[in-house]
Motif scaffolding. Structure first.
Motif, mmCIF file in Angstrom:
data_model
loop_
_atom_site.group_PDB
_atom_site.id
_atom_site.type_symbol
_atom_site.label_atom_id
_atom_site.label_comp_id
_atom_site.label_asym_id
_atom_site.label_seq_id
_atom_site.Cartn_x
_atom_site.Cartn_y
_atom_site.Cartn_z
ATOM 1 N N ASP A 253 3.045 3.647 13.003
ATOM 2 C CA ASP A 253 4.065 3.317 12.001
ATOM 3 C C ASP A 253 3.694 2.092 11.159
ATOM 4 O OD1 ASP A 253 4.381 1.362 13.888
ATOM 5 O OD2 ASP A 253 6.501 1.744 14.299
ATOM 6 N N THR A 254 2.388 1.822 11.061
ATOM 7 C CA THR A 254 1.937 0.712 10.199
ATOM 8 C C THR A 254 2.290 1.015 8.739
ATOM 9 O OG1 THR A 254 0.057 0.452 11.687
ATOM 10 C CG2 THR A 254 -0.025 -0.758 9.607
ATOM 11 N N PRO A 255 3.034 0.136 8.055
ATOM 12 C CA PRO A 255 3.414 0.447 6.662
ATOM 13 C C PRO A 255 2.260 0.229 5.684
ATOM 14 C CG PRO A 255 4.266 -1.708 7.312
ATOM 15 C CD PRO A 255 3.617 -1.126 8.530
ATOM 16 N N ALA A 256 2.324 0.935 4.569
ATOM 17 C CA ALA A 256 1.384 0.757 3.438
ATOM 18 C C ALA A 256 -0.073 0.763 3.875
ATOM 19 C CB ALA A 256 1.702 -0.537 2.692
ATOM 20 N N LEU A 257 -0.458 1.771 4.661
ATOM 21 C CA LEU A 257 -1.851 1.869 5.118
ATOM 22 C C LEU A 257 -2.764 2.276 3.962
ATOM 23 C CD1 LEU A 257 -2.074 3.722 8.567
ATOM 24 C CD2 LEU A 257 -3.102 1.547 7.980
ATOM 25 N N PRO A 258 -3.922 1.627 3.790
ATOM 26 C CA PRO A 258 -4.902 2.113 2.806
ATOM 27 C C PRO A 258 -5.539 3.405 3.324
ATOM 28 C CG PRO A 258 -5.357 -0.166 3.502
ATOM 29 C CD PRO A 258 -4.355 0.389 4.441
ATOM 30 N N ILE B 46 1.186 13.043 7.706
ATOM 31 C CA ILE B 46 1.392 11.768 6.997
ATOM 32 C C ILE B 46 2.759 11.807 6.309
ATOM 33 C CG2 ILE B 46 0.603 10.245 5.134
ATOM 34 C CD1 ILE B 46 -1.932 12.541 6.585
ATOM 35 N N ASP B 47 3.634 10.865 6.654
ATOM 36 C CA ASP B 47 4.978 10.801 6.077
ATOM 37 C C ASP B 47 5.170 9.423 5.425
ATOM 38 O OD1 ASP B 47 7.617 11.171 5.444
ATOM 39 O OD2 ASP B 47 8.368 10.839 7.483
ATOM 40 N N TYR B 48 4.993 9.264 4.122
ATOM 41 C CA TYR B 48 4.641 10.324 3.205
ATOM 42 C C TYR B 48 3.570 9.828 2.254
ATOM 43 C CZ TYR B 48 8.169 8.011 0.192
ATOM 44 O OH TYR B 48 8.894 7.103 -0.538
ATOM 45 N N LEU B 49 3.033 10.738 1.451
ATOM 46 C CA LEU B 49 1.834 10.507 0.651
ATOM 47 C C LEU B 49 1.952 9.311 -0.297
ATOM 48 C CD1 LEU B 49 -0.156 13.405 -0.915
ATOM 49 C CD2 LEU B 49 0.376 11.465 -2.337
ATOM 50 N N GLN B 50 3.121 9.170 -0.942
ATOM 51 C CA GLN B 50 3.275 8.099 -1.946
ATOM 52 C C GLN B 50 3.296 6.700 -1.325
ATOM 53 O OE1 GLN B 50 4.862 11.027 -2.251
ATOM 54 N NE2 GLN B 50 4.214 11.745 -4.261
ATOM 55 N N LEU B 51 3.412 6.612 0.011
ATOM 56 C CA LEU B 51 3.404 5.311 0.681
ATOM 57 C C LEU B 51 2.015 4.901 1.153
ATOM 58 C CD1 LEU B 51 6.703 5.464 2.801
ATOM 59 C CD2 LEU B 51 6.309 4.282 0.641
ATOM 60 N N VAL B 52 1.035 5.804 1.000
ATOM 61 C CA VAL B 52 -0.354 5.461 1.325
ATOM 62 C C VAL B 52 -0.934 4.676 0.156
ATOM 63 C CG1 VAL B 52 -2.636 6.378 1.936
ATOM 64 C CG2 VAL B 52 -0.574 7.580 2.690
ATOM 65 N N ARG B 53 -1.768 3.680 0.450
ATOM 66 C CA ARG B 53 -2.388 2.885 -0.608
ATOM 67 C C ARG B 53 -3.809 3.358 -0.877
ATOM 68 N NH1 ARG B 53 -2.141 -2.340 2.069
ATOM 69 N NH2 ARG B 53 -4.063 -2.709 0.937
ATOM 70 N N GLY B 54 -4.228 3.204 -2.137
ATOM 71 C CA GLY B 54 -5.620 3.482 -2.497
ATOM 72 C C GLY B 54 -6.476 2.248 -2.250
ATOM 73 N N GLU C 76 -4.788 6.642 -8.531
ATOM 74 C CA GLU C 76 -4.687 6.223 -7.129
ATOM 75 C C GLU C 76 -4.241 7.390 -6.254
ATOM 76 O OE1 GLU C 76 -3.017 2.438 -4.564
ATOM 77 O OE2 GLU C 76 -1.827 3.149 -6.255
ATOM 78 N N ILE C 77 -3.254 8.164 -6.722
ATOM 79 C CA ILE C 77 -2.791 9.339 -5.970
ATOM 80 C C ILE C 77 -3.920 10.352 -5.847
ATOM 81 C CG2 ILE C 77 -1.275 11.375 -6.091
ATOM 82 C CD1 ILE C 77 0.219 8.999 -5.094
ATOM 83 N N SER C 78 -4.709 10.503 -6.912
ATOM 84 C CA SER C 78 -5.860 11.409 -6.890
ATOM 85 C C SER C 78 -6.860 10.978 -5.813
ATOM 86 C CB SER C 78 -6.543 11.421 -8.263
ATOM 87 O OG SER C 78 -7.691 12.233 -8.245
ATOM 88 N N GLU C 79 -7.105 9.665 -5.730
ATOM 89 C CA GLU C 79 -8.016 9.136 -4.714
ATOM 90 C C GLU C 79 -7.477 9.409 -3.304
ATOM 91 O OE1 GLU C 79 -9.408 4.827 -2.922
ATOM 92 O OE2 GLU C 79 -8.270 4.896 -4.794
ATOM 93 N N ILE C 80 -6.161 9.282 -3.142
ATOM 94 C CA ILE C 80 -5.536 9.487 -1.827
ATOM 95 C C ILE C 80 -5.603 10.955 -1.401
ATOM 96 C CG2 ILE C 80 -3.324 9.416 -0.584
ATOM 97 C CD1 ILE C 80 -2.712 6.885 -2.398
ATOM 98 N N LEU D 11 3.396 14.782 3.538
ATOM 99 C CA LEU D 11 4.686 14.933 2.890
ATOM 100 C C LEU D 11 4.644 14.257 1.522
ATOM 101 C CD1 LEU D 11 5.236 15.572 5.854
ATOM 102 C CD2 LEU D 11 7.451 14.467 5.637
ATOM 103 N N SER D 12 5.428 14.789 0.575
ATOM 104 C CA SER D 12 5.404 14.239 -0.779
ATOM 105 C C SER D 12 6.796 14.277 -1.396
ATOM 106 C CB SER D 12 4.429 15.039 -1.651
ATOM 107 O OG SER D 12 4.464 14.587 -2.994
ATOM 108 N N GLN D 13 7.086 13.254 -2.192
ATOM 109 C CA GLN D 13 8.344 13.219 -2.937
ATOM 110 C C GLN D 13 8.244 14.108 -4.177
ATOM 111 O OE1 GLN D 13 11.017 12.048 -1.901
ATOM 112 N NE2 GLN D 13 10.935 9.961 -1.136
ATOM 113 N N LEU D 14 9.386 14.572 -4.632
ATOM 114 C CA LEU D 14 9.457 15.320 -5.894
ATOM 115 C C LEU D 14 10.112 14.438 -6.957
ATOM 116 C CD1 LEU D 14 10.605 18.906 -4.812
ATOM 117 C CD2 LEU D 14 8.319 18.167 -5.479
#
Length: 500
Positions: free
Chosen positions: A319-324, A346-354, A364-368, A386-389
């Motif tokens: 549950d580490t937040p904002a993981l690269p 992965i819950d959710y994609l937009q919270l992952v960092r590039g 950045e989303i493309s890189e992820i 998972l991804s937001q709409l």
């Protein structure tokens, strides 16, 4: 090299400092044993592959022999001659006569596994030497685009691949080996209950549409808030982990013969909150009651029993937040090495960092998404992200999501093998309740609510290797649980769930 060397088998040839470690004699002895007795191949095929041979001609002989044996055909100097006599490498060694000398010089078949292990070990040493030289060379070059932290991640990635597959980097492979892998996958599906080639989600209709969760696939599970994305993901994670059975795989290694080990990156909720959700599903006690402690003695006993039964579930939560994305990859590799890993969520994609280099969020989303697809291929597992709409869904009369509703949709849609949307019409219909004095409208609204109650749709908007369409599931809001929907023609006349 035209004659079989007189150096004793198993002893490394005298080499100078620049020669990579190898043993031509061990390769000759092993090939000779296989060509003399094809049963030897079964004892060594789980240890070495053609690419582990130092001499490319020996690799070719081994690959051709293995193809013959896989078809239950004889692999001998005579039968292999037709396939190899025009090979320039073999001609340098004396042509087809070299095959006969290999078979003639084979001492014994009982030591074949020892020879195979020696060949494999030397191959690993050569890969390690090459990898070490590559790491040293890159570290010595001071370049702006090559950060030390990135070099560490790349080195770890190659070391992982070397430890797992006996190769740091995989180049071209022959069509023969690709076909063999495809046949093995189809055979696994044929042997497995239900005919799934992938890992079962525990949701029958979804499995039928997807064929299970396939290795090396990136699956996007998208939806608006309150649609149940996380609930569906935790349901799948729980079903896969609960069904986990370890056993011997077809290649001789140990692994999951049913279900699997699940890694869950919960970037939004804490591990405790996620565990409480899963316990709510398993014990059939609403999450709100668990949080507030408002339970009867019987419910609390049921809650504790559910917790005990889940202790052995191979479900690992980070549950580490904002993981690269680089850290996410490294941790997934480590989990696979230490505990195994069959499904990653992965819950959710937009919270992952590039990497932070790109100022543009779309880039950045493309890189992820490219990174997540790379993890799926490298670890040979399905990855569910998972991804937001986007909010534009709310502005339409028809609230059913579509591919264009994905946030930064271009790269997500492009890199994903499967794109699924969670849609609960009941959620939107509930918010359309007429005023109490509009009796006709209230009656119609109640009728529509009854038809939609306890149901959810998973809309498959893209599937690279299968059909698109809708899958209906049951949904119990109290336990945030999705299940298999029992149709009226199947009996029961309502909605039912998988047993937990």
């Amino acid at each position: 090299m035209n004659e079989i060397s007189s150096i004793p088998a198993g002893q490394v040839q005298p080499t100078d400092a620049d020669t990579m470690p190898h043993s031509i004699e061990a390769e000759q002895q092993l090939l000779g044993a296989i060509l003399t007795n094809n049963d030897v191949f079964e004892r060594v095929s789980s240890i070495i592959q053609p690419e582990h041979f130092y001499d490319p001609v020996h690799a070719l002989i081994y690959e051709t022999a293995s193809a013959r044996i896989a078809k239950n055909a004889l692999a001998s100097p005579v039968t292999l001659k037709a396939f190899l006599e025009d090979d320039p490498g073999l001609q340098e060694l004396g042509g087809p006569a070299y095959l006969a000398r290999l078979a003639g010089a084979a001492i014994s078949a009982f030591a074949a596994r020892d020879y195979a292990q020696m060949i494999y070990d030397f191959a690993i040493r050569r890969e390690l030497i090459g990898l070490g030289q590559d790491i040293a060379a890159k570290a010595g070059r001071v370049e702006i685009d090559s950060e030390p932290t990135e070099q560490i991640v790349q080195a770890e990635q190659k070391l992982y691949a070397l430890a797992e597959k006996g190769q740091a980097e995989r180049g071209f492979q022959s069509f023969l080996s690709a076909v063999t892998e495809a046949v093995n996958t189809a055979n696994a599906a044929y042997q497995r209950d239900g005919g799934l080639s992938g890992v079962s989600t525990g949701l029958i209709d979804l499995d039928k549409k997807l064929g299970g969760l396939h290795r090396s696939d990136l699956l996007i599970l998208a939806g608006r808030p309150s649609m149940g994305k996380t609930s569906l993901a935790t349901n799948i994670a729980f079903n896969v982990a609960k069904a986990y059975r370890k056993g011997a795989l077809q290649d001789g290694t140990e692994g999951a013969v049913n279900g699997g080990v699940v890694g869950f990156y919960s970037l939004e909720m804490s591990a405790e909150q996620l565990a409480a959700r899963i316990l709510s599903e398993a014990s059939e006690i609403p999450s709100q009651q668990i949080r507030s402690g408002d339970m009867t003695e019987g419910e609390f006993r049921r809650f504790v029993e559910a917790a005990k039964s889940l202790e052995a579930c191979p479900l690992y939560i980070d549950d580490t937040p904002a993981l690269p994305i680089s850290q996410l990859s490294a941790r997934a590799r480590r989990l696979k090495r230490t505990h195994g890993l069959d499904v990653l969520i992965i819950d959710y994609l937009q919270l992952v960092r590039g990497t932070g280099k790109g100022e543009n969020r779309v880039n950045e989303i493309s890189e992820i998404t490219m990174g997540l697809k790379a993890i799926a291929k490298e670890l040979d597992i399905p990855v569910i992200a998972l991804s937001q709409l986007s909010r534009q869904v709310e502005n339409r009369d028809d609230k059913r999501p579509q591919l264009s509703d994905l946030r930064e949709s271009g790269s997500i849609e492009q890199d994903a093998d499967v794109v699924m949307f969670v849609y609960r019409a009941e959620y939107y219909k509930e918010r359309e309740k007429p005023a109490d004095h509009e009796l006709d409208k209230i009656a119609l609204w109640q009728e529509e609510m009854e038809a939609l109650h306890g149901k959810a749709d998973v809309i498959i908007g893209k599937q690279r290797h299968g059909p698109i369409g809708d899958v209906q599931l049951s949904f119990e809001g109290r336990f945030t649980r999705f299940g298999n929907l029992v149709q009226q023609w199947q009996g029961g006349g309502g909605s039912g769930d998988t047993e937990f």
